[in-house]
Write an enzyme that holds these catalytic residues in place. Structure first.
Site, PDB file in Angstrom:
ATOM      1  N   SER A 159      -1.659 -25.037  -2.857  1.00  0.00           N
ATOM      2  CA  SER A 159      -0.684 -25.293  -3.910  1.00  0.00           C
ATOM      3  C   SER A 159      -1.178 -24.706  -5.236  1.00  0.00           C
ATOM      4  CB  SER A 159      -0.416 -26.798  -4.006  1.00  0.00           C
ATOM      5  OG  SER A 159       0.691 -27.075  -4.824  1.00  0.00           O
ATOM      6  N   ASP A 281       8.298 -25.995   4.007  1.00  0.00           N
ATOM      7  CA  ASP A 281       7.892 -26.322   2.638  1.00  0.00           C
ATOM      8  C   ASP A 281       9.128 -26.438   1.742  1.00  0.00           C
ATOM      9  OD1 ASP A 281       6.822 -26.528   0.108  1.00  0.00           O
ATOM     10  OD2 ASP A 281       5.283 -25.010   0.429  1.00  0.00           O
ATOM     11  N   HIS A 309       4.593 -28.949   2.771  1.00  0.00           N
ATOM     12  CA  HIS A 309       3.869 -28.289   1.696  1.00  0.00           C
ATOM     13  C   HIS A 309       2.350 -28.391   1.809  1.00  0.00           C
ATOM     14  CE1 HIS A 309       3.176 -26.624  -2.238  1.00  0.00           C
ATOM     15  NE2 HIS A 309       2.616 -27.739  -2.701  1.00  0.00           N
TER      16      HIS A 309
END
Length: 341
Positions: A159, A281, A309
């Site tokens: 991320s 995601d 995610h």
């Protein structure tokens, strides 16, 4: 005694081994750690320690939190960063506890494995709050690497942690052998308009960031299938670092500094890179995975089906499989900008 458990709550072909012993949490963790039920989070939490890191922007060494390997050897270590707290892009854990399922699998695979808390998040001692802007975070991580890791590493960033990884790899290429980017958020233009907020409003927003309802909603967005009881427990894991007294100040300092903006650095990455992406995601579009694959000079991409995610939480066995294959590969990949996404 060793318990063999399937990594809950998702199906997995790999069994995780968990050493069953009395929990002995470090004294610097908030007392709320005792409320966490996840046995893998509890186990990894017992291994968190603080190591002194000397930096030029702090008069005293910063006692910096991490999980260090039980043994070090000559091969390149795997060094795990984490995502981090920011509006618009939900981050659920923002500490080394993000790796509670993947870390033991990497150790079992024979890797020297480190999980590092980025300056301003995690469980470091920031009683005398240093600057927490991008330059300070980069310098702190470099000094940590220089003091303790001391060799080229396989640097893993999920991320927004992928932005940290790219920024570090471009500025200190001698420290990074290969990169692994997981559902990477690397096209955000820093903290945007949040950098101009009056501080009183910024602190109000920070209070919202650590709220249980917001983090429960982030769990809903981030995972493909999760029970309410698991979501609530993972919320307790994810907000644990927010309960340290300096978290609010460190987060506001980072927010008002402008944050990470690494889009222009992507084409400067010299290291071979593995991109991992969850097929489902709902936080970062798969289209950005294709764009990232095209812009990186030497990259391969792997997609994980039925995954959201945070693949290293939801499908740790698949993530470790891809990392093992990637580390063992020796040849340069011809990047034709072709993706299974």
């Amino acid at each position: 005694m060793v318990l063999t458990l399937t990594c809950f709550p998702f199906p997995s072909t790999t069994k995780l081994k968990l050493v069953a012993e009395a929990d002995a949490f470090p004294s610097f963790l908030p007392n709320e750690v005792n409320k966490i039920n996840d046995p893998f989070a509890r186990s990894l939490a017992t291994r968190i320690q603080r190591l002194p890191v000397s930096v030029k922007f702090s008069e005293n060494p910063i006692m910096s939190s991490c999980v260090k390997p039980l043994m070090q050897h000559n091969a390149s270590p795997v060094v795990l960063l984490h995502g981090f707290d920011r509006f618009c892009y939900f981050s659920l854990f923002s500490s080394c506890l993000e790796w509670r399922y993947t870390y033991p699998l990497l150790e079992e695979a024979g890797f020297e494995t480190w999980a590092i808390d980025i300056l301003g998040w995690g469980f470091s001692d920031l009683g005398k709050l240093p600057s927490c802007d991008v330059v300070s975070k980069r310098d702190h991580f470099y000094q940590f690497w220089r003091s303790y890791i001391k060799k080229e590493m396989i640097l893993v960033g999920p991320s927004l942690g992928a932005a940290v990884a790219i920024d570090f790899a471009v500025n200190y290429p001698e420290a990074v052998e290969k990169l692994v980017l997981i559902d990477a958020s690397v096209y955000a233009e820093g903290t945007g308009n949040l950098a101009t907020l009056p501080r009183v409003i910024a602190y109000a927003g920070i209070y919202l960031l650590k709220s249980i309802p917001l983090r429960l909603y982030a769990n809903y967005l981030s995972f493909t299938n999760i029970s309410f009881s698991t979501s609530l427990d993972w919320t307790n894991v994810g907000r644990l670092h927010c309960l340290l007294p300096w978290w609010d100040d460190a987060t506001v300092d980072f927010m008002t500094s402008g944050g990470y903006n690494v889009a222009s650095q992507i084409k400067k990455v010299k290291q071979k890179t593995l991109i991992i992406w969850g097929e489902n995601d709902r936080i970062i579009s798969n289209k950005l995975a294709v764009r990232l694959h095209c812009e990186l000079p030497d990259a391969i991409i792997r997609q994980i089906p039925d995954c959201g995610h945070l693949p290293h939480v939801e499908r740790p066995d698949s993530v470790v499989k891809f990392i093992v294959e990637f580390v063992q590969s020796k040849t340069k990949t011809e990047n034709r900008c072709v993706s299974p996404v």
